[in-house]
Scaffold this active site. Structure first.
Site, PDB file in Angstrom:
ATOM      1  N   GLY A  53      -2.779  -2.989  -2.260  1.00  0.00           N
ATOM      2  CA  GLY A  53      -1.612  -3.394  -1.785  1.00  0.00           C
ATOM      3  C   GLY A  53      -1.632  -4.376  -0.526  1.00  0.00           C
TER       4      GLY A  53
ATOM      5  N   THR B 252      -1.549   2.844  -8.359  1.00  0.00           N
ATOM      6  CA  THR B 252      -2.747   3.569  -8.897  1.00  0.00           C
ATOM      7  C   THR B 252      -2.026   4.759  -9.947  1.00  0.00           C
ATOM      8  OG1 THR B 252      -4.195   3.144  -7.219  1.00  0.00           O
ATOM      9  CG2 THR B 252      -4.614   5.054  -8.678  1.00  0.00           C
TER      10      THR B 252
ATOM     11  N   GLU C 275      -1.079  -5.084   3.385  1.00  0.00           N
ATOM     12  CA  GLU C 275      -1.511  -4.032   4.244  1.00  0.00           C
ATOM     13  C   GLU C 275      -1.028  -4.702   5.699  1.00  0.00           C
ATOM     14  OE1 GLU C 275      -4.649  -0.917   2.602  1.00  0.00           O
ATOM     15  OE2 GLU C 275      -5.484  -2.440   4.066  1.00  0.00           O
TER      16      GLU C 275
ATOM     17  N   SER D 172      -4.996   6.092  -0.904  1.00  0.00           N
ATOM     18  CA  SER D 172      -4.981   4.797  -0.865  1.00  0.00           C
ATOM     19  C   SER D 172      -6.275   4.228  -1.686  1.00  0.00           C
ATOM     20  CB  SER D 172      -4.852   4.057   0.550  1.00  0.00           C
ATOM     21  OG  SER D 172      -4.841   2.610   0.317  1.00  0.00           O
ATOM     22  N   SER D 173      -6.142   3.323  -2.502  1.00  0.00           N
ATOM     23  CA  SER D 173      -7.237   2.811  -3.162  1.00  0.00           C
ATOM     24  C   SER D 173      -7.910   1.812  -2.273  1.00  0.00           C
ATOM     25  CB  SER D 173      -6.803   2.089  -4.447  1.00  0.00           C
ATOM     26  OG  SER D 173      -6.321   2.965  -5.389  1.00  0.00           O
TER      27      SER D 173
ATOM     28  N   ASN E 271      -0.739   5.664   3.339  1.00  0.00           N
ATOM     29  CA  ASN E 271      -0.902   6.364   1.997  1.00  0.00           C
ATOM     30  C   ASN E 271      -2.139   7.335   1.907  1.00  0.00           C
ATOM     31  OD1 ASN E 271      -1.093   6.853  -0.773  1.00  0.00           O
ATOM     32  ND2 ASN E 271      -1.804   4.780  -1.357  1.00  0.00           N
TER      33      ASN E 271
ATOM     34  N   SER F  95       0.836  -1.162   0.014  1.00  0.00           N
ATOM     35  CA  SER F  95       0.030   0.149  -0.028  1.00  0.00           C
ATOM     36  C   SER F  95       0.789   1.462   0.101  1.00  0.00           C
ATOM     37  CB  SER F  95      -0.757  -0.045   1.372  1.00  0.00           C
ATOM     38  OG  SER F  95      -1.710   1.173   1.288  1.00  0.00           O
ATOM     39  N   GLY F  96       0.608   2.212  -0.756  1.00  0.00           N
ATOM     40  CA  GLY F  96       1.344   3.502  -0.982  1.00  0.00           C
ATOM     41  C   GLY F  96       3.010   3.361  -1.957  1.00  0.00           C
TER      42      GLY F  96
END
Length: 516
Positions: free
Chosen positions: A272, A9, A274, A54-55, A51, A4-5
């Site tokens: 991502g 994206t 986590e 974050s998505s 993030n 994540s981050g």
């Protein structure tokens, strides 16, 4: 893929721009494909500790080509983190769209939707931001409005959608108190105003609040109190998000003869891996999806590759890799995998998160990838391919059941707000999937989606884009070498480099070879 981050994206957006620039075909369609992004990020992204953008859902974008020109596109979404609507941990925010609305709506519009000062709303934890941040959100709100117009949302649909979002926020402020005489609970005196605003928001015009609407909302709330309230908020938000995806797909669908065979490039941008201070049911689902992708990567890069060398009888020393199949078995095996046990426990009305954890501890005693919880917090740990993650078990059963009280479902179908009624009746192909969502546990929905996705990927020619996160402080121009090395290791990239270096990474056809 990546943590994540790590930049998945952003990389996806750059890749889309690059592909659109290369094909130089239907310029209007290409612009539309690029412009739907602000909409997806506003409704599907949020700030987390890892993030700022974050998505909170996974997306698969299929671009369809005829003679190197994009003729259409389709978007599939996976596992929107609906629980974020009603709860965020310290340092995190709700979905961006709520903040954008407060920053971008005029005073008159806020009054129409019954919106007050943002600090009053429990679902956004009273956190708003500085003047600079609010200015940026105002600009983002305008981008969202432009994107809604471009995608083809009618003005009334946009009004209805924002009314539903405002209603969700007001509903979050409804609280409950014991009703001594009947041994149940009732809406607290202080909350009646919020309940009325929530009901009004589902109709926009205050004059259209019928006693029946208010009464039904209230009776549903009394039956299941806070859980029912949060279920209503999560389901309403999830339906709005699904509806946006459907509208986007209607806009981007190809308009060509069905007989024409189109080629396809698919881009998967999934949440991502986590590992937060507190990891819940959502993190387990997200990390399961990442385990599946890692397994696909291993299969493609190591197993298929080395099998081809053996079949061609090439001199080859087998390269070992970190096979994560035992972890997938721990999670997915039937009938004794972790998620099957979760379903089994969810089916018992008297089961609790504690009985679920007790069942895990007895079932997985001695499993190298499972550890019992320690200390006072009810939970367990899983040794994932990317490292050990400690999960808090509180809420697992409730989130897996993920049901909406039947009387609330009926209330929404009969709503005076046309959009709300449509979202809950399944009258259009757009809402068919949404209308069945309550019958299936969220993880089963995810597994089914992942299976369909994996079938597509196994039949395609995949290219893997590995995103590496440089540091955990969200800072530019700072590289934490240890953190980078750790990611290279658990992703299997050091073994990948070896197989690419020692193996046969360039595969010309015999025709190409002869031509050269």
């Amino acid at each position: 893929s990546g943590e994540s981050g790590a930049g998945k994206t952003e990389s996806t957006k750059l890749l889309l721009q690059h592909i659109m620039n290369l094909c130089k075909g239907n310029s209007q369609l290409e612009q539309q494909i690029l412009q739907v992004n602000p909409l997806l990020e506003a409704f599907g992204n949020a700030q987390t500790v890892m993030n700022d953008n974050s998505s909170r859902f996974g997306k698969y974008i299929q671009l369809r080509f005829e003679k190197n020109t994009v003729q259409g596109a389709k978007l599939s979404e996976y596992l929107l983190e609906k629980s974020r609507v009603v709860q965020q941990d310290t340092g995190e925010r709700n979905f961006h769209i709520f903040y954008y609305m407060f920053a971008g709506l005029s005073s008159e519009e806020k009054e129409m939707y019954g919106l007050l000062d943002p600090s009053l709303y429990r679902y956004i934890s009273g956190r708003f931001g500085t003047q600079d941040v609010a200015q940026r959100w105002k600009h983002k709100y305008q981008e969202v409005c432009n994107a809604l117009d471009m995608v083809g949302f009618q003005e009334q649909e946009q009004v209805d959608m924002q009314a539903i979002l405002a209603g969700v926020l007001s509903l979050g402020n409804v609280t409950f108190e014991p009703e001594e005489s009947r041994g149940s609970v009732k809406v607290s005196e202080a909350s009646h105003g919020w309940l009325k605003v929530a009901a009004v928001s589902e109709c926009v015009e205050p004059a259209c609040v019928l006693p029946a609407v208010l009464g039904a909302l209230q009776s549903a709330a009394v039956v299941l109190s806070a859980d029912a309230r949060d279920s209503i908020a999560k389901v309403a938000y999830g339906r709005v998000f699904g509806w946006i995806i459907c509208k986007i797909n209607e806009l981007l669908a190809e308009n060509v003869d069905p007989e024409v065979k189109l080629r396809e490039i698919g881009i998967l941008d999934i949440f991502g891996f986590e590992n937060f201070a507190v990891n819940r049911f959502e993190q387990l689902c997200i990390n399961l999806a990442n385990e599946q992708l890692q397994h696909f990567f291993n299969h493609h890069i190591f197993q298929m590759e080395q099998t081809a060398y053996k079949e061609e009888e090439l001199p080859w020393e087998t390269i070992t890799f970190n096979n994560n199949e035992p972890i997938l078995n721990l999670l997915l095996a039937k009938p004794l995998g972790l998620l099957s046990l979760l379903d089994e426990q969810s089916a018992f009305p008297q089961a609790t998160d504690k009985t679920f954890v007790d069942k895990l501890n007895s079932s997985f005693k001695g499993n190298l990838h499972f550890q019992s919880g320690r200390g006072h917090v009810l939970g367990f740990s899983i040794i994932h391919y990317a490292g050990k993650v400690q999960y808090t078990a509180g809420g697992f059963l409730e989130k897996n059941r993920d049901t909406l009280p039947a009387n609330v479902h009926g209330l929404f179908i009969n709503s005076i707000t046309p959009l709300l009624s449509v979202l809950f009746t399944g009258k259009s192909f757009c809402y068919d999937r949404a209308s069945h969502m309550n019958q299936t546990p969220p993880w089963q929905e995810l597994i089914h989606s992942l299976m369909v996705l994996m079938e597509r990927m196994y039949s395609a020619n995949p290219h893997f884009v590995r995103c590496i996160k440089p540091n955990s402080q969200k800072e530019p121009d700072v590289v934490d070498s240890q953190m980078v090395l750790q990611q290279l290791r658990y992703n299997g990239l050091l073994e990948t480099i070896r197989i690419r270096r020692d193996g046969f990474s360039w595969r010309p056809s015999f025709e190409e070879f002869a031509e050269r």
